[in-house]
Design a protein around this motif. Sequence first.
Motif, PDB file in Angstrom:
ATOM      1  N   ALA A 123      16.239   1.068  -1.689  1.00  0.00           N
ATOM      2  CA  ALA A 123      17.504   0.343  -1.725  1.00  0.00           C
ATOM      3  C   ALA A 123      17.399  -0.916  -2.570  1.00  0.00           C
ATOM      4  CB  ALA A 123      17.938  -0.019  -0.305  1.00  0.00           C
ATOM      5  N   LYS A 124      18.488  -1.211  -3.279  1.00  0.00           N
ATOM      6  CA  LYS A 124      18.540  -2.404  -4.116  1.00  0.00           C
ATOM      7  C   LYS A 124      19.552  -3.382  -3.520  1.00  0.00           C
ATOM      8  CE  LYS A 124      16.005   0.141  -6.767  1.00  0.00           C
ATOM      9  NZ  LYS A 124      14.522   0.040  -6.634  1.00  0.00           N
ATOM     10  N   PRO A 125      19.267  -4.689  -3.579  1.00  0.00           N
ATOM     11  CA  PRO A 125      20.219  -5.671  -3.035  1.00  0.00           C
ATOM     12  C   PRO A 125      21.559  -5.607  -3.759  1.00  0.00           C
ATOM     13  CG  PRO A 125      18.069  -6.675  -3.455  1.00  0.00           C
ATOM     14  CD  PRO A 125      18.035  -5.319  -4.091  1.00  0.00           C
ATOM     15  N   LEU A 126      22.622  -5.938  -3.047  1.00  0.00           N
ATOM     16  CA  LEU A 126      23.945  -5.969  -3.657  1.00  0.00           C
ATOM     17  C   LEU A 126      24.036  -7.094  -4.675  1.00  0.00           C
ATOM     18  CD1 LEU A 126      26.185  -5.426  -0.492  1.00  0.00           C
ATOM     19  CD2 LEU A 126      25.592  -3.726  -2.235  1.00  0.00           C
ATOM     20  N   GLY A 127      24.731  -6.833  -5.779  1.00  0.00           N
ATOM     21  CA  GLY A 127      24.910  -7.831  -6.820  1.00  0.00           C
ATOM     22  C   GLY A 127      25.961  -8.864  -6.456  1.00  0.00           C
ATOM     23  N   ALA A 128      26.145  -9.843  -7.324  1.00  0.00           N
ATOM     24  CA  ALA A 128      27.037 -10.970  -7.052  1.00  0.00           C
ATOM     25  C   ALA A 128      28.484 -10.528  -6.832  1.00  0.00           C
ATOM     26  CB  ALA A 128      26.950 -11.971  -8.196  1.00  0.00           C
ATOM     27  N   ASP A 129      28.975  -9.591  -7.645  1.00  0.00           N
ATOM     28  CA  ASP A 129      30.367  -9.152  -7.507  1.00  0.00           C
ATOM     29  C   ASP A 129      30.599  -8.405  -6.202  1.00  0.00           C
ATOM     30  OD1 ASP A 129      30.995 -10.299  -9.936  1.00  0.00           O
ATOM     31  OD2 ASP A 129      30.830  -8.422 -11.069  1.00  0.00           O
ATOM     32  N   ALA A 130      29.663  -7.551  -5.841  1.00  0.00           N
ATOM     33  CA  ALA A 130      29.784  -6.822  -4.576  1.00  0.00           C
ATOM     34  C   ALA A 130      29.728  -7.786  -3.393  1.00  0.00           C
ATOM     35  CB  ALA A 130      28.688  -5.768  -4.473  1.00  0.00           C
ATOM     36  N   LEU A 131      28.828  -8.762  -3.463  1.00  0.00           N
ATOM     37  CA  LEU A 131      28.725  -9.757  -2.391  1.00  0.00           C
ATOM     38  C   LEU A 131      30.017 -10.557  -2.252  1.00  0.00           C
ATOM     39  CD1 LEU A 131      25.094 -11.127  -2.892  1.00  0.00           C
ATOM     40  CD2 LEU A 131      25.964  -9.818  -0.931  1.00  0.00           C
ATOM     41  N   LYS A 132      30.642 -10.878  -3.376  1.00  0.00           N
ATOM     42  CA  LYS A 132      31.898 -11.619  -3.339  1.00  0.00           C
ATOM     43  C   LYS A 132      32.975 -10.833  -2.593  1.00  0.00           C
ATOM     44  CE  LYS A 132      35.358 -13.733  -6.399  1.00  0.00           C
ATOM     45  NZ  LYS A 132      35.752 -13.963  -7.815  1.00  0.00           N
ATOM     46  N   GLU A 133      33.097  -9.552  -2.903  1.00  0.00           N
ATOM     47  CA  GLU A 133      34.069  -8.702  -2.213  1.00  0.00           C
ATOM     48  C   GLU A 133      33.728  -8.552  -0.737  1.00  0.00           C
ATOM     49  OE1 GLU A 133      37.037  -7.121  -3.194  1.00  0.00           O
ATOM     50  OE2 GLU A 133      36.773  -8.570  -4.821  1.00  0.00           O
ATOM     51  N   LEU A 134      32.440  -8.385  -0.467  1.00  0.00           N
ATOM     52  CA  LEU A 134      31.985  -8.213   0.915  1.00  0.00           C
ATOM     53  C   LEU A 134      32.363  -9.430   1.753  1.00  0.00           C
ATOM     54  CD1 LEU A 134      30.291  -6.172   2.632  1.00  0.00           C
ATOM     55  CD2 LEU A 134      28.301  -7.574   2.098  1.00  0.00           C
ATOM     56  N   SER A 160      21.633  -8.707   1.819  1.00  0.00           N
ATOM     57  CA  SER A 160      22.675  -7.674   1.913  1.00  0.00           C
ATOM     58  C   SER A 160      22.350  -6.452   1.053  1.00  0.00           C
ATOM     59  CB  SER A 160      24.021  -8.250   1.480  1.00  0.00           C
ATOM     60  OG  SER A 160      24.459  -9.253   2.376  1.00  0.00           O
ATOM     61  N   TYR A 161      22.337  -5.289   1.709  1.00  0.00           N
ATOM     62  CA  TYR A 161      22.093  -4.029   1.021  1.00  0.00           C
ATOM     63  C   TYR A 161      23.230  -3.033   1.197  1.00  0.00           C
ATOM     64  CZ  TYR A 161      17.187  -5.414   0.418  1.00  0.00           C
ATOM     65  OH  TYR A 161      16.031  -6.069   0.051  1.00  0.00           O
ATOM     66  N   GLY A 162      23.987  -3.148   2.275  1.00  0.00           N
ATOM     67  CA  GLY A 162      24.984  -2.125   2.590  1.00  0.00           C
ATOM     68  C   GLY A 162      26.402  -2.648   2.652  1.00  0.00           C
ATOM     69  N   VAL A 163      27.334  -1.876   2.098  1.00  0.00           N
ATOM     70  CA  VAL A 163      28.769  -2.136   2.204  1.00  0.00           C
ATOM     71  C   VAL A 163      29.340  -1.100   3.162  1.00  0.00           C
ATOM     72  CG1 VAL A 163      30.980  -2.044   1.008  1.00  0.00           C
ATOM     73  CG2 VAL A 163      29.013  -3.094  -0.115  1.00  0.00           C
ATOM     74  N   TYR A 164      29.817  -1.534   4.331  1.00  0.00           N
ATOM     75  CA  TYR A 164      30.365  -0.580   5.295  1.00  0.00           C
ATOM     76  C   TYR A 164      31.762  -0.144   4.864  1.00  0.00           C
ATOM     77  CZ  TYR A 164      26.594  -0.011   8.444  1.00  0.00           C
ATOM     78  OH  TYR A 164      25.391   0.380   8.979  1.00  0.00           O
ATOM     79  N   TYR A 165      31.765   0.940   4.115  1.00  0.00           N
ATOM     80  CA  TYR A 165      33.001   1.473   3.557  1.00  0.00           C
ATOM     81  C   TYR A 165      33.850   2.157   4.633  1.00  0.00           C
ATOM     82  CZ  TYR A 165      36.094   4.675   1.096  1.00  0.00           C
ATOM     83  OH  TYR A 165      37.196   5.370   0.675  1.00  0.00           O
ATOM     84  N   LYS A 166      33.197   2.790   5.575  1.00  0.00           N
ATOM     85  CA  LYS A 166      33.909   3.568   6.592  1.00  0.00           C
ATOM     86  C   LYS A 166      33.445   3.146   7.976  1.00  0.00           C
ATOM     87  CE  LYS A 166      34.916   8.411   7.765  1.00  0.00           C
ATOM     88  NZ  LYS A 166      34.537   8.411   9.191  1.00  0.00           N
TER      89      LYS A 166
END
Length: 459
Positions: A134-145, A163-169
């Motif tokens: 797993a790769k850490p979330l980037g800056a843009d993804a973290l901003k949305e998260l 942060s590694y995961g975005v809980y989409y569902k």
Amino acid sequence: MRSNSGTIRTRRAVTTLAALLAGALTLTACSGGDSDKKGDGDTGGGATGSTLRLPKLNGAKLEVAAVWTGTEQANFKKVLAEFEKRTGAKVTFVPAQDPIINFLGSKIAGGQPPDVALLPQPGAIKQAVQKGWAKPLGADALKELRKNYSQGWQDIGKVDGKSYGVYYKAANKSLIWYNAKAFENAGAKEPKTWQDLLTTAQAVYDSGVTPFSVGGADGWTLTDWFENVYLSQAGPEKYDQLAQHKIKWTDPSVKQALTTLAQIWGKKDYVAGGADGALQTEFPASVTQTFTGGDQPKAAMVYEGDFAQVNIGDTKAKVGTDAKVFPFPAVGSSAPVVSGGDAAVVLKDSKAAQALATFLASPDAATIQAKLGGYLSPNKNVPDSAYPNEVQRTIAKALIASGDDFRFDMSDQAPQAFGGTPGKGEWKDLQDFLKNPKDVAGTQARLEKDAAAAYGNGS
């Protein structure tokens, strides 16, 4: 090594969530819903007026792996189609098998890892990080998260503070769906307590219909049954301790929960097909057989989360009229609130993969799938109007209103060898218990043996 369950020991707002659900879950479904009037294109409806900026990715190719099948997979592909439309990237969906960590391991060993994977357990995220996948979330993804998720949902996707995961569902796993006609014919009422549930089951049985449909061929449905009973009966502190294996499965609280479950599982005539039939019934069939057959369905009730609506949609039953739902009854002093979910994790750190993670963290992506039904998002900025019927809107509002006040699925917090592998660990042990509900002590011993092995070796 344990999963990162310590980061998600949130409070449990039973009163708020159960009250919201109980107040509106029997409302008639709104045919088409107001979301159907917006005409958002072929993808099923993207969010209009979006401010989300995605990079141009013409020529980029991505693979996304998940265990989703059928309608759920088809609906997610519409979300991916919108991402393709906005970025110019080409995205291929890769069907995965449980346990997904083993599936990903074989892909990685063969030099062909998917770019992004949807992982259904916090324990799987932990393992993916430990293995260096797993790769850490980037800056843009973290901003949305950070903009769209409560702290609790952000924390579930973290490992060692990163942060590694975005809980989409997400899933509300504290619901029981029922055939309204079967209840009407039996003069049965929606139960509030476990004892009420048993009374309702007897009324349904006396009317000539089997009370419960159980998808025992899928062991995870049985762990969900156990978790709701255990959380309500033993309480949130014990729940957290058992989730982290800080108490043993031979604890008296486990005995009490299994004994309670046996009040339903142990009554042959209360389960469609008996134990043998239930163990041959996969989850989708457990739902559809509850809502087919006219006045003589194979069962009147089926336990599972909000996502059961996808399978109800494969029948002629209408959610809110023919198919209704009530919160899982209180076994102890209050009703349980158990949640689950699937997180998008980046496995190949590229501009395109990070862009997809960013998109999946946005309300734009979730709104598309919400309109298609059978889906629930923990993203607090998805509009209520995106959900296609009043039942689903109520469930979504309740999830968001609960904030961080929930308990995450216990088996999903465990190492996959114990809590997430077909034919092994907790899944197999509870399948054996469904077949022989009198063997409480033996079931406890097997659960403890399997848990100790899984937690002890960090698998």
